[in-house]
Write a protein that holds these residues in place. Structure first.
Motif, short mmCIF file in Angstrom:
data_model
loop_
_atom_site.label_atom_id
_atom_site.label_comp_id
_atom_site.label_asym_id
_atom_site.label_seq_id
_atom_site.Cartn_x
_atom_site.Cartn_y
_atom_site.Cartn_z
N ASP A 75 0.87 -1.13 0.08
CA ASP A 75 0.02 -0.02 0.00
C ASP A 75 0.91 1.37 0.04
N VAL A 76 1.84 1.20 0.68
CA VAL A 76 2.88 2.18 0.66
C VAL A 76 4.30 1.77 0.66
N ILE A 77 5.17 2.28 0.17
CA ILE A 77 6.66 2.18 0.12
C ILE A 77 7.38 3.14 0.88
N ILE A 78 8.53 2.82 1.69
CA ILE A 78 9.36 3.47 2.30
C ILE A 78 10.78 3.26 1.81
N THR A 79 11.55 4.17 1.21
CA THR A 79 12.67 4.08 0.86
C THR A 79 13.90 4.95 1.26
N ASP A 80 14.98 4.50 1.35
CA ASP A 80 16.29 5.52 1.87
C ASP A 80 16.72 5.81 0.61
N ILE A 81 17.56 6.72 0.42
CA ILE A 81 18.14 7.33 -0.70
C ILE A 81 19.53 6.74 -1.01
N ASN A 82 20.46 6.79 0.12
CA ASN A 82 21.85 6.51 -0.25
C ASN A 82 22.05 4.94 0.02
N MET A 83 21.90 4.00 -1.12
CA MET A 83 21.84 2.63 -1.19
C MET A 83 23.07 2.20 -2.29
N PRO A 84 23.62 0.92 -2.17
CA PRO A 84 24.24 0.36 -3.24
C PRO A 84 23.57 -0.24 -4.39
N ARG A 85 23.94 -0.57 -5.35
CA ARG A 85 23.25 -1.18 -6.59
C ARG A 85 22.42 -0.17 -7.40
N MET A 86 21.27 0.30 -6.63
CA MET A 86 20.51 1.08 -7.06
C MET A 86 20.03 2.11 -5.91
N ASP A 87 20.15 3.64 -6.15
CA ASP A 87 19.82 4.31 -4.93
C ASP A 87 18.21 4.65 -4.92
N GLY A 88 18.06 5.33 -4.20
CA GLY A 88 16.55 5.95 -3.77
C GLY A 88 15.83 6.68 -4.86
N PHE A 89 16.69 7.61 -5.63
CA PHE A 89 16.25 8.35 -6.85
C PHE A 89 15.89 7.49 -7.86
N ARG A 90 16.69 6.45 -8.15
CA ARG A 90 16.66 5.74 -9.42
C ARG A 90 15.39 4.73 -9.00
N ALA A 95 10.62 15.65 -7.48
CA ALA A 95 10.50 15.41 -8.88
C ALA A 95 10.46 14.02 -9.37
N ALA A 96 11.12 13.12 -8.60
CA ALA A 96 11.10 11.70 -9.18
C ALA A 96 9.72 11.10 -8.76
N GLY A 97 9.12 11.65 -8.08
CA GLY A 97 7.70 11.20 -7.71
C GLY A 97 7.60 10.74 -6.40
N ALA A 98 8.60 11.11 -5.39
CA ALA A 98 8.20 10.99 -3.77
C ALA A 98 7.05 11.47 -3.31
N THR A 99 6.27 10.82 -2.52
CA THR A 99 5.20 11.61 -1.67
C THR A 99 5.39 12.33 -0.63
N GLY A 100 6.57 11.89 0.09
CA GLY A 100 7.01 12.57 1.44
C GLY A 100 8.49 12.45 1.65
N TRP A 101 9.00 13.05 2.83
CA TRP A 101 10.31 12.91 3.42
C TRP A 101 10.11 12.88 4.78
N ILE A 102 11.20 11.89 5.47
CA ILE A 102 11.12 11.80 6.87
C ILE A 102 12.69 11.71 6.97
N VAL A 103 13.15 12.44 8.01
CA VAL A 103 14.54 12.43 8.37
C VAL A 103 14.78 11.41 9.63
N LYS A 104 15.83 10.49 9.24
CA LYS A 104 16.35 9.78 10.37
C LYS A 104 17.18 10.41 11.15
N PRO A 105 16.98 10.14 12.67
CA PRO A 105 16.15 8.81 13.23
C PRO A 105 14.77 9.24 13.06
N PHE A 106 13.87 8.22 13.04
CA PHE A 106 12.43 8.46 13.02
C PHE A 106 11.79 8.26 14.36
N ASP A 107 10.81 8.70 14.49
CA ASP A 107 9.95 8.52 15.63
C ASP A 107 8.71 7.60 15.07
N PRO A 108 8.64 6.39 15.72
CA PRO A 108 8.09 5.19 15.33
C PRO A 108 6.40 5.73 15.16
#
Length: 121
Positions: free
Chosen positions: A48-63, A96-109
């Protein structure tokens, strides 16, 4: 509201924290270690929803966001970026890539759960 959530992060610790927060809220968590793995999981799950980091190996969050948005099957799934990054230009790039929102770590559950419920409608 019970949600199916695909959480994408290269940190095992962060995936464990997300799994705990999501399962404690009654959500089902599907965990992926990077964008490539997440795209494979999208073929067999229907989040129903996706949460993604930005800085990751192989394919980053933007891609990853771009790949999700360019596929008609997944293009309407809300995507929240969960990252340590807070620069306005990166937030603009994610939107611009299509993200719905942005949350900064550390997160409050509790705030994460509320954000997920809000974007999932």
């Amino acid at each position: 509201m019970s949600l199916q959530v695909l959480a994408v992060d290269d940190s095992r610790t962060m995936r464990d924290m997300l799994n705990l927060a999501l399962s404690s809220a009654g959500f089902t968590a599907h965990l992926a270690e990077d964008g490539v793995h997440a795209l494979e999981m999208l073929e067999v799950t229907e989040p129903d929803v996706i949460i993604t980091d930005i800085n990751m190996p192989r394919m980053d969050g933007f891609r990853f966001i771009d790949a999700v948005r360019s596929n008609d099957k997944w293009s309407r799934i809300p995507i929240l970026v969960l990252t340590t990054e807070s620069a306005d230009e990166l937030k603009a790039k994610a939107r611009a890539a299509g993200a719905t929102g942005w949350i900064v770590k550390p997160f409050d559950p509790a705030k994460l759960v509320k954000a997920l419920q809000m974007v999932a409608g």
